[in-house]
Write a protein that holds these residues in place. Structure first.
Motif, short mmCIF file in Angstrom:
data_model
loop_
_atom_site.label_atom_id
_atom_site.label_comp_id
_atom_site.label_asym_id
_atom_site.label_seq_id
_atom_site.Cartn_x
_atom_site.Cartn_y
_atom_site.Cartn_z
N THR A 92 0.80 -1.23 0.00
CA THR A 92 0.00 0.00 0.00
C THR A 92 0.83 1.27 0.00
N CYS A 93 2.12 1.19 0.31
CA CYS A 93 2.98 2.37 0.31
C CYS A 93 3.57 2.61 -1.08
N ASP A 94 3.93 3.85 -1.33
CA ASP A 94 4.47 4.24 -2.64
C ASP A 94 5.98 4.14 -2.71
N LEU A 95 6.66 4.53 -1.63
CA LEU A 95 8.12 4.59 -1.63
C LEU A 95 8.70 3.89 -0.40
N LYS A 174 2.66 11.13 -1.16
CA LYS A 174 3.08 9.72 -1.16
C LYS A 174 3.00 9.13 0.25
N ASN A 175 2.72 7.83 0.29
CA ASN A 175 2.82 7.05 1.52
C ASN A 175 4.19 6.40 1.57
N ILE A 176 4.90 6.61 2.68
CA ILE A 176 6.30 6.22 2.77
C ILE A 176 6.48 5.09 3.79
N LEU A 177 7.27 4.09 3.42
CA LEU A 177 7.70 3.05 4.35
C LEU A 177 9.16 3.33 4.67
N LEU A 178 9.43 3.79 5.89
CA LEU A 178 10.76 4.21 6.33
C LEU A 178 11.42 3.06 7.08
N ILE A 179 12.60 2.64 6.58
CA ILE A 179 13.27 1.44 7.10
C ILE A 179 14.49 1.82 7.93
N ASP A 180 14.60 1.21 9.11
CA ASP A 180 15.81 1.35 9.93
C ASP A 180 16.14 -0.01 10.53
N ASP A 181 17.42 -0.19 10.88
CA ASP A 181 17.80 -1.48 11.45
C ASP A 181 17.43 -1.56 12.93
#
Length: 217
Positions: A92-95, A174-181
């Motif tokens: 569902t997210c764009d980026l 935009k809907n963002i999926l922000l990734i971190d460890d």
């Protein structure tokens, strides 16, 4: 979650028992959702050298591609399991955007390596999410701030723009999926979230491999 499940060697029983502190929840309240797979145990904890996810997260900093691929498969499972994530965000997210490292030109490591591997896994699915690896940039090294207490770290991030939007992508609407460890206090993610919202992003969801276990939780 019910019965034991082994995904890429990780025993994921008890993941739903993991919880975020009220302080971290408040700090990241601008996001539309905050998720992580399980705990990351710090060096002083007895599980630091035995917990498989903790070991693999630590190996991300050593550019361990196989560790990144294992964690990426776990994150894919987590995203597809409605007991863990209320909606399949990669669908569902764009980026997909990683929290950036400071060292420019080096091979990806840490969160950048994890995001690259996770995107590679998602390309094998029907997800149409796009990868924006350099949408954010880290403007300074922050090794010393890791030794600060929570109040000192809060002041540090108030006084310094450590992460900024690089303006290489249009995130408007935009809907963002922000990734971190690793999520520890939340100040890193908070600043990244605000940078993306200030540049027009509609919704931000954070997704981390591990949340630093703290005594007293």
């Amino acid at each position: 979650m019910g019965a034991q499940k082994i995904i890429c060697g990780y025993d994921i029983r008890g993941i739903l028992g993991c919880k975020m502190t009220n302080y971290a929840q408040k700090l990241l309240s601008a996001a539309s959702g905050n998720y992580y797979c399980s705990y990351y145990y710090p060096t002083a904890h007895s599980k630091y050298n035995t917990d498989k996810l903790t070991i693999d997260i630590s190996d991300l900093k050593r550019e361990d591609v196989e560790a990144a691929e294992r964690i990426a498969e776990l994150m894919k499972f987590f995203a597809e399991d409605t007991d863990c994530m209320r909606e399949n965000l990669p669908m569902t997210c764009d980026l997909l955007i990683p929290v950036p490292n400071f060292r420019n030109g080096d091979p990806p490591y840490g969160s950048e390596l994890l995001a690259t591997s996770f995107y590679g896994v998602l390309q094998k699915t029907t997800s149409a999410i796009k990868f924006a690896p350099d949408a954010l940039e880290k403007t300074m090294e922050t090794l010393n701030h890791k030794k600060l207490n929570r109040l000192e770290r809060e002041q540090f991030f108030k006084e310094n723009t450590v992460y900024q939007f690089a303006k290489k992508y249009d995130v408007s609407g935009k809907n963002i999926l922000l990734i971190d460890d690793i999520l520890t206090t939340g100040y890193t993610l908070q600043q990244c979230i605000q940078q993306l919202l200030d540049n027009g992003a509609e919704k931000i969801y954070t997704f981390c491999a591990g949340y630093t276990y703290m005594t007293g939780l």
